[in-house]
Design an enzyme around this catalytic site. Structure first.
Site, PDB file in Angstrom:
ATOM      1  N   GLN A  49       0.905  -1.268   0.080  1.00 41.52           N
ATOM      2  CA  GLN A  49      -0.090  -0.087   0.063  1.00 41.52           C
ATOM      3  C   GLN A  49       0.852   1.318   0.068  1.00 41.52           C
ATOM      4  OE1 GLN A  49      -2.627  -1.501   3.493  1.00 41.52           O
ATOM      5  NE2 GLN A  49      -3.752  -0.168   2.358  1.00 41.52           N
ATOM      6  N   CYS A  88     -10.293   0.133   3.724  1.00 49.93           N
ATOM      7  CA  CYS A  88      -9.223  -0.013   3.456  1.00 49.93           C
ATOM      8  C   CYS A  88      -8.749   1.405   3.022  1.00 49.93           C
ATOM      9  CB  CYS A  88      -8.984  -0.869   2.361  1.00 49.93           C
ATOM     10  SG  CYS A  88      -7.405  -1.336   1.629  1.00 49.93           S
ATOM     11  N   LEU A  89      -7.270   1.732   3.505  1.00 50.66           N
ATOM     12  CA  LEU A  89      -6.807   2.982   3.351  1.00 50.66           C
ATOM     13  C   LEU A  89      -6.447   3.287   1.678  1.00 50.66           C
ATOM     14  CD1 LEU A  89      -4.052   3.270   6.063  1.00 50.66           C
ATOM     15  CD2 LEU A  89      -6.160   4.791   5.952  1.00 50.66           C
TER      16      LEU A  89
HETATM   17 NI    NI Z   1      -6.435  -2.778   3.260  1.00 54.28          NI
END
Ligand code: NI
Length: 162
Positions: A49, A88-89
């Site tokens: 991420q 989720c970011l």
């Molecule tokens: Ni996530």
């Protein structure tokens, strides 16, 4: 502070590589992951991420210490499942209910290169399963059935364009 990539970025769709060596840069990277997660008001963050091709994730639940999982392996999951609303970011603003195993046993290494095993339930189990999926290029919406996934994704894309 690291930049968080969002849905559509290739880093979110591939299997991450194991960390080969616990170099001196690892504790600093883990600190940056913690900071980025906290500033983003997240309770978990995986290296893909932040566009790092590594099997590393961190968690930070209210009332729990900050935890890092390096080269994690899910050892076991319970047949009992639990339902939680997930977000989720990397998919900001999207939340959907999802069923996953209620208990997880995981093996990993910490930032000092020490191995540990943890059995988690409740929200910690949920976050571990969600973040571990990121290391395999799997997003929480990929765990929905195809029609629910399409609907959630359409909703997200509509919102993110506004
Ligand atoms: Ni996530």
């Amino acid at each position: 502070m690291l930049d968080i990539v969002t849905y559509g970025h290739e880093a979110l769709a591939k299997k991450a590589k194991p960390l080969g060596e616990f170099g001196p840069d690892i504790p600093a990277f883990v600190e940056e992951m913690y900071e980025t997660m906290i500033k983003g008001h997240g309770i978990g963050l995986a290296a893909p991420q932040v566009n790092r091709d590594l099997r590393v994730f961190v968690t930070g639940l209210d009332g729990d210490k900050l935890r890092v999982f390096i080269n994690p392996e899910i050892v076991a999951t319970s047949p009992e499942e639990a339902d939680y609303e997930e977000g989720c970011l990397s998919l900001p603003g999207l939340y959907t209910h999802l069923t996953r195993p209620a208990i997880v046993k995981i093996q990993a290494w910490n930032e000092k290169g020490r191995p540990f095993t943890l059995e988690a339930d409740g929200l910690l189990a949920r976050v571990i399963l969600h973040e571990n999926d990121h290391l395999d290029g799997v997003l929480f919406i990929d765990r929905l059935n195809p029609s629910k996934r399409d609907r959630a994704l359409a909703q997200y894309l509509r919102k993110s364009r506004m």
